[in-house]
Design a protein around this motif. Structure first.
Motif, short mmCIF file in Angstrom:
data_model
loop_
_atom_site.label_atom_id
_atom_site.label_comp_id
_atom_site.label_asym_id
_atom_site.label_seq_id
_atom_site.Cartn_x
_atom_site.Cartn_y
_atom_site.Cartn_z
N GLU A 1 -1.15 1.66 8.28
CA GLU A 1 -0.04 1.29 7.41
C GLU A 1 0.78 0.11 7.96
OE1 GLU A 1 0.97 4.92 9.85
OE2 GLU A 1 -0.55 4.52 8.36
N ASP A 2 0.47 -0.37 9.15
CA ASP A 2 1.17 -1.52 9.74
C ASP A 2 0.55 -2.85 9.30
OD1 ASP A 2 2.94 0.12 11.03
OD2 ASP A 2 1.90 0.05 12.95
N GLY A 3 -0.22 -2.84 8.22
CA GLY A 3 -0.83 -4.08 7.75
C GLY A 3 -1.98 -4.51 8.62
N LEU A 4 -2.74 -3.56 9.10
CA LEU A 4 -3.87 -3.82 9.96
C LEU A 4 -4.87 -4.74 9.27
CD1 LEU A 4 -4.72 -2.75 12.75
CD2 LEU A 4 -5.99 -0.99 11.58
N TRP B 1 -18.45 -7.78 9.35
CA TRP B 1 -19.22 -8.96 9.78
C TRP B 1 -18.40 -10.25 9.69
CZ3 TRP B 1 -23.12 -8.19 12.75
CH2 TRP B 1 -23.93 -7.07 12.59
N GLY B 2 -17.15 -10.21 10.18
CA GLY B 2 -16.34 -11.42 10.28
C GLY B 2 -15.65 -11.85 9.01
N LYS B 3 -15.72 -11.07 7.95
CA LYS B 3 -15.05 -11.40 6.70
C LYS B 3 -14.03 -10.32 6.37
CE LYS B 3 -18.77 -14.07 4.76
NZ LYS B 3 -19.57 -14.38 3.61
N ALA B 4 -12.78 -10.73 6.21
CA ALA B 4 -11.70 -9.77 5.92
C ALA B 4 -11.99 -9.02 4.63
CB ALA B 4 -10.37 -10.50 5.82
N ASP C 1 -10.34 -0.25 0.91
CA ASP C 1 -11.10 0.55 -0.06
C ASP C 1 -12.52 0.02 -0.29
OD1 ASP C 1 -10.39 -1.73 -1.42
OD2 ASP C 1 -9.79 -0.70 -3.26
N THR C 2 -12.97 -0.92 0.54
CA THR C 2 -14.32 -1.47 0.44
C THR C 2 -15.35 -0.44 0.86
OG1 THR C 2 -13.47 -3.67 1.00
CG2 THR C 2 -15.84 -3.32 1.26
N ILE D 1 -11.90 -4.51 13.65
CA ILE D 1 -10.44 -4.44 13.58
C ILE D 1 -9.94 -5.69 14.30
CG2 ILE D 1 -8.39 -3.11 14.17
CD1 ILE D 1 -10.29 -0.65 14.48
N TYR D 2 -9.16 -6.50 13.59
CA TYR D 2 -8.70 -7.76 14.16
C TYR D 2 -7.30 -7.62 14.74
CZ TYR D 2 -12.48 -9.26 11.12
OH TYR D 2 -13.68 -9.38 10.50
N ARG D 3 -7.07 -8.31 15.86
CA ARG D 3 -5.73 -8.35 16.45
C ARG D 3 -5.17 -9.74 16.23
NH1 ARG D 3 -6.62 -10.72 21.67
NH2 ARG D 3 -8.77 -10.37 22.29
N GLY D 4 -3.87 -9.86 16.23
CA GLY D 4 -3.23 -11.15 16.01
C GLY D 4 -3.45 -12.09 17.18
N LEU D 5 -3.38 -13.37 16.90
CA LEU D 5 -3.52 -14.37 17.95
C LEU D 5 -2.24 -14.44 18.76
CD1 LEU D 5 -5.15 -17.28 15.91
CD2 LEU D 5 -6.28 -15.69 17.46
N THR D 6 -2.37 -14.55 20.07
CA THR D 6 -1.20 -14.67 20.93
C THR D 6 -0.95 -16.13 21.31
OG1 THR D 6 -2.56 -14.22 22.87
CG2 THR D 6 -1.42 -12.35 21.89
N VAL D 7 -1.98 -16.96 21.19
CA VAL D 7 -1.88 -18.38 21.52
C VAL D 7 -2.56 -19.16 20.41
CG1 VAL D 7 -2.54 -20.16 23.18
CG2 VAL D 7 -1.98 -17.89 23.99
#
Length: 101
Positions: free
Chosen positions: A54-57, A62-65, A69-70, A80-86
């Motif tokens: 629910e945190d907008g994960l 295969w690399g495509k968002a 519900d897919t 599962i992608y994490r945000g960029l720090t740099v």
């Protein structure tokens, strides 16, 4: 006599990289008709790394968002992608400067 088809489990892999060069992967057998959210829940990766859907994960296959519900298919790699720090451009500049020395 009619032949009854058995429901075959869908094999998928769920991956998360909590830090650079570290990957936590789980292989799952899911029931047919499972969705991306079902795979995330079944993997246990969210709890293990303190993540919440629910945190907008941001997730994908295969690399495509993709939305949660897919439907998943055989041999999907769910990420599962994490945000960029740099900023990637800045990171490249820093690596170049370091290598130049």
């Amino acid at each position: 006599m009619a032949r009854v088809e058995e429901a075959v489990a869908v094999k998928v892999q769920v991956s998360y990289s909590p830090a650079p060069r570290r990957v936590d992967q789980v292989e799952l057998d899911l029931p047919p008709g499972s969705r991306l959210a079902d795979a995330l829940r079944a993997s246990g990766l969210l709890e293990r790394h303190g993540l919440r859907a629910e945190d907008g994960l941001s997730v994908g296959i295969w690399g495509k968002a993709k939305p949660l519900d897919t439907p998943v298919r055989e041999a999907d790699r769910i990420e599962i992608y994490r945000g960029l720090t740099v900023d990637p451009k800045e990171a490249r500049r820093q690596r170049y400067r370091k290598h130049k020395r």
